[in-house]
Design a protein around this motif. Structure first.
Motif, PDB file in Angstrom:
ATOM      1  N   ILE A   1       0.861  -1.296  -0.003  1.00  0.00           N
ATOM      2  CA  ILE A   1       0.035   0.035  -0.098  1.00  0.00           C
ATOM      3  C   ILE A   1       0.888   1.326  -0.045  1.00  0.00           C
ATOM      4  O   ILE A   1       0.213   2.245   0.258  1.00  0.00           O
ATOM      5  CB  ILE A   1      -0.919   0.096   1.143  1.00  0.00           C
ATOM      6  CG1 ILE A   1      -0.295  -0.031   2.539  1.00  0.00           C
ATOM      7  CG2 ILE A   1      -1.997  -1.272   1.028  1.00  0.00           C
ATOM      8  CD1 ILE A   1      -1.013   0.180   3.603  1.00  0.00           C
ATOM      9  N   ASN A   2       2.070   1.083  -0.129  1.00  0.00           N
ATOM     10  CA  ASN A   2       3.211   2.228  -0.187  1.00  0.00           C
ATOM     11  C   ASN A   2       2.980   2.995   1.028  1.00  0.00           C
ATOM     12  O   ASN A   2       3.270   4.236   1.207  1.00  0.00           O
ATOM     13  CB  ASN A   2       2.869   3.031  -1.436  1.00  0.00           C
ATOM     14  CG  ASN A   2       3.135   2.492  -2.712  1.00  0.00           C
ATOM     15  OD1 ASN A   2       4.034   1.745  -2.852  1.00  0.00           O
ATOM     16  ND2 ASN A   2       2.212   2.777  -3.657  1.00  0.00           N
ATOM     17  N   GLY A   3       2.794   2.291   2.143  1.00  0.00           N
ATOM     18  CA  GLY A   3       2.807   2.799   3.437  1.00  0.00           C
ATOM     19  C   GLY A   3       1.755   3.621   4.083  1.00  0.00           C
ATOM     20  O   GLY A   3       1.630   4.186   4.871  1.00  0.00           O
ATOM     21  N   HIS A   4       0.588   3.741   3.150  1.00  0.00           N
ATOM     22  CA  HIS A   4      -0.582   4.561   3.625  1.00  0.00           C
ATOM     23  C   HIS A   4      -1.852   3.743   3.611  1.00  0.00           C
ATOM     24  O   HIS A   4      -2.312   3.265   2.787  1.00  0.00           O
ATOM     25  CB  HIS A   4      -0.721   5.375   2.177  1.00  0.00           C
ATOM     26  CG  HIS A   4      -1.865   6.362   2.541  1.00  0.00           C
ATOM     27  ND1 HIS A   4      -1.810   7.523   3.195  1.00  0.00           N
ATOM     28  CD2 HIS A   4      -3.198   6.567   1.929  1.00  0.00           C
ATOM     29  CE1 HIS A   4      -2.811   8.268   3.303  1.00  0.00           C
ATOM     30  NE2 HIS A   4      -3.947   7.553   2.343  1.00  0.00           N
ATOM     31  N   LEU A   5      -2.130   3.568   5.016  1.00  0.00           N
ATOM     32  CA  LEU A   5      -3.240   2.593   5.151  1.00  0.00           C
ATOM     33  C   LEU A   5      -4.352   3.500   5.300  1.00  0.00           C
ATOM     34  O   LEU A   5      -4.343   4.273   6.481  1.00  0.00           O
ATOM     35  CB  LEU A   5      -3.041   1.677   6.583  1.00  0.00           C
ATOM     36  CG  LEU A   5      -3.875   0.728   6.982  1.00  0.00           C
ATOM     37  CD1 LEU A   5      -4.201  -0.091   6.081  1.00  0.00           C
ATOM     38  CD2 LEU A   5      -3.808   0.351   8.399  1.00  0.00           C
ATOM     39  N   ASP A   6      -5.451   3.257   4.650  1.00  0.00           N
ATOM     40  CA  ASP A   6      -6.817   4.274   4.702  1.00  0.00           C
ATOM     41  C   ASP A   6      -7.851   3.533   5.499  1.00  0.00           C
ATOM     42  O   ASP A   6      -8.764   3.981   5.566  1.00  0.00           O
ATOM     43  CB  ASP A   6      -7.223   4.357   3.273  1.00  0.00           C
ATOM     44  CG  ASP A   6      -6.370   5.338   2.565  1.00  0.00           C
ATOM     45  OD1 ASP A   6      -5.685   6.267   3.010  1.00  0.00           O
ATOM     46  OD2 ASP A   6      -6.522   5.278   1.202  1.00  0.00           O
ATOM     47  N   ASP A   7      -7.589   2.237   5.881  1.00  0.00           N
ATOM     48  CA  ASP A   7      -8.601   1.619   6.720  1.00  0.00           C
ATOM     49  C   ASP A   7      -8.237   0.903   7.900  1.00  0.00           C
ATOM     50  O   ASP A   7      -6.979   0.864   8.024  1.00  0.00           O
ATOM     51  CB  ASP A   7      -9.303   0.553   5.904  1.00  0.00           C
ATOM     52  CG  ASP A   7     -10.789   0.352   5.868  1.00  0.00           C
ATOM     53  OD1 ASP A   7     -11.210   0.378   7.152  1.00  0.00           O
ATOM     54  OD2 ASP A   7     -11.528  -0.433   4.888  1.00  0.00           O
ATOM     55  N   ASP A   8      -8.950   0.300   8.787  1.00  0.00           N
ATOM     56  CA  ASP A   8      -8.509  -0.296   9.917  1.00  0.00           C
ATOM     57  C   ASP A   8      -7.922  -1.920   9.326  1.00  0.00           C
ATOM     58  O   ASP A   8      -8.229  -2.269   8.400  1.00  0.00           O
ATOM     59  CB  ASP A   8      -9.905  -0.838  10.705  1.00  0.00           C
ATOM     60  CG  ASP A   8     -10.424   0.436  11.447  1.00  0.00           C
ATOM     61  OD1 ASP A   8      -9.665   1.466  11.562  1.00  0.00           O
ATOM     62  OD2 ASP A   8     -11.673   0.520  11.726  1.00  0.00           O
ATOM     63  N   MET A   9      -7.131  -2.204  10.416  1.00  0.00           N
ATOM     64  CA  MET A   9      -6.471  -3.580  10.005  1.00  0.00           C
ATOM     65  C   MET A   9      -6.678  -4.544  11.153  1.00  0.00           C
ATOM     66  O   MET A   9      -6.216  -3.869  12.312  1.00  0.00           O
ATOM     67  CB  MET A   9      -5.128  -3.098   9.470  1.00  0.00           C
ATOM     68  CG  MET A   9      -4.381  -4.829   9.175  1.00  0.00           C
ATOM     69  SD  MET A   9      -2.545  -4.282   8.646  1.00  0.00           S
ATOM     70  CE  MET A   9      -1.675  -3.848  10.151  1.00  0.00           C
ATOM     71  N   ALA A  10      -6.927  -5.832  11.212  1.00  0.00           N
ATOM     72  CA  ALA A  10      -6.893  -6.601  12.301  1.00  0.00           C
ATOM     73  C   ALA A  10      -6.223  -8.080  11.588  1.00  0.00           C
ATOM     74  O   ALA A  10      -6.655  -8.403  10.577  1.00  0.00           O
ATOM     75  CB  ALA A  10      -8.132  -6.848  12.728  1.00  0.00           C
ATOM     76  N   ILE A  11      -5.364  -8.663  12.524  1.00  0.00           N
ATOM     77  CA  ILE A  11      -4.713  -9.692  12.018  1.00  0.00           C
ATOM     78  C   ILE A  11      -4.751 -10.618  13.193  1.00  0.00           C
ATOM     79  O   ILE A  11      -4.210 -10.334  14.491  1.00  0.00           O
ATOM     80  CB  ILE A  11      -3.149  -9.845  11.346  1.00  0.00           C
ATOM     81  CG1 ILE A  11      -3.329  -8.637  10.115  1.00  0.00           C
ATOM     82  CG2 ILE A  11      -2.857 -11.003  11.367  1.00  0.00           C
ATOM     83  CD1 ILE A  11      -1.868  -8.256   9.737  1.00  0.00           C
ATOM     84  N   VAL A  12      -4.877 -11.942  13.163  1.00  0.00           N
ATOM     85  CA  VAL A  12      -5.006 -12.961  14.103  1.00  0.00           C
ATOM     86  C   VAL A  12      -4.137 -14.128  13.646  1.00  0.00           C
ATOM     87  O   VAL A  12      -4.387 -14.610  12.646  1.00  0.00           O
ATOM     88  CB  VAL A  12      -6.417 -13.656  14.662  1.00  0.00           C
ATOM     89  CG1 VAL A  12      -6.164 -14.606  15.697  1.00  0.00           C
ATOM     90  CG2 VAL A  12      -7.216 -12.525  15.344  1.00  0.00           C
ATOM     91  N   VAL A  13      -3.102 -14.471  14.273  1.00  0.00           N
ATOM     92  CA  VAL A  13      -2.259 -15.567  13.908  1.00  0.00           C
ATOM     93  C   VAL A  13      -2.430 -16.664  15.043  1.00  0.00           C
ATOM     94  O   VAL A  13      -2.160 -16.275  16.101  1.00  0.00           O
ATOM     95  CB  VAL A  13      -0.716 -15.008  13.691  1.00  0.00           C
ATOM     96  CG1 VAL A  13       0.148 -16.466  13.354  1.00  0.00           C
ATOM     97  CG2 VAL A  13      -0.615 -13.767  12.702  1.00  0.00           C
ATOM     98  N   ALA A  14      -2.588 -17.992  14.491  1.00  0.00           N
ATOM     99  CA  ALA A  14      -2.756 -19.091  15.401  1.00  0.00           C
ATOM    100  C   ALA A  14      -1.703 -20.044  14.983  1.00  0.00           C
ATOM    101  O   ALA A  14      -1.377 -20.179  13.631  1.00  0.00           O
ATOM    102  CB  ALA A  14      -4.306 -19.559  15.661  1.00  0.00           C
ATOM    103  N   ARG A  15      -1.176 -21.150  15.779  1.00  0.00           N
ATOM    104  CA  ARG A  15      -0.503 -22.326  15.586  1.00  0.00           C
ATOM    105  C   ARG A  15      -1.233 -23.334  15.905  1.00  0.00           C
ATOM    106  O   ARG A  15      -1.512 -23.490  17.189  1.00  0.00           O
ATOM    107  CB  ARG A  15       0.754 -21.955  16.130  1.00  0.00           C
ATOM    108  CG  ARG A  15       1.826 -23.137  15.940  1.00  0.00           C
ATOM    109  CD  ARG A  15       2.997 -23.236  16.506  1.00  0.00           C
ATOM    110  NE  ARG A  15       3.184 -22.392  17.880  1.00  0.00           N
ATOM    111  CZ  ARG A  15       4.063 -21.854  18.418  1.00  0.00           C
ATOM    112  NH1 ARG A  15       5.292 -22.314  17.820  1.00  0.00           N
ATOM    113  NH2 ARG A  15       4.149 -21.305  19.323  1.00  0.00           N
ATOM    114  N   ARG A  16      -1.377 -24.392  15.144  1.00  0.00           N
ATOM    115  CA  ARG A  16      -1.832 -25.699  15.609  1.00  0.00           C
ATOM    116  C   ARG A  16      -0.761 -26.517  16.106  1.00  0.00           C
ATOM    117  O   ARG A  16       0.513 -26.392  15.716  1.00  0.00           O
ATOM    118  CB  ARG A  16      -2.399 -26.478  14.394  1.00  0.00           C
ATOM    119  CG  ARG A  16      -3.745 -25.889  14.042  1.00  0.00           C
ATOM    120  CD  ARG A  16      -4.489 -26.845  13.005  1.00  0.00           C
ATOM    121  NE  ARG A  16      -3.844 -26.705  11.792  1.00  0.00           N
ATOM    122  CZ  ARG A  16      -4.104 -27.640  10.777  1.00  0.00           C
ATOM    123  NH1 ARG A  16      -5.069 -28.550  10.737  1.00  0.00           N
ATOM    124  NH2 ARG A  16      -3.279 -27.651   9.610  1.00  0.00           N
TER     125      ARG A  16
END
Length: 60
Positions: A38-53
């Motif tokens: 995004i060329n360093g320009h975030l126009d919206d919210d972001m959420a990330i969930v990372v899980a490990r089995r």
């Protein structure tokens, strides 16, 4: 890379190549790659969930 208006970040394509990483490393790689995309320009919210089995069956 570059941002295209109306085009979502190709998460599935990217994460497939990094799935073997530990959760913290995977999270860092995704966030760094997204920022480049995004060329360093975030126009919206972001959420990330990372899980490990752990390979164990879930308790019933």
């Amino acid at each position: 890379m570059g941002e295209q208006s109306g085009v979502f970040y190709p998460l599935t394509e990217r994460v497939t190549n990094w799935a073997h990483h530990e959760p913290e490393t995977l999270l860092h790689r995704v966030v760094t790659d997204l920022q480049e995309y995004i060329n360093g320009h975030l126009d919206d919210d972001m959420a990330i969930v990372v899980a490990r089995r752990d390979g164990k069956a879930a308790a019933a």
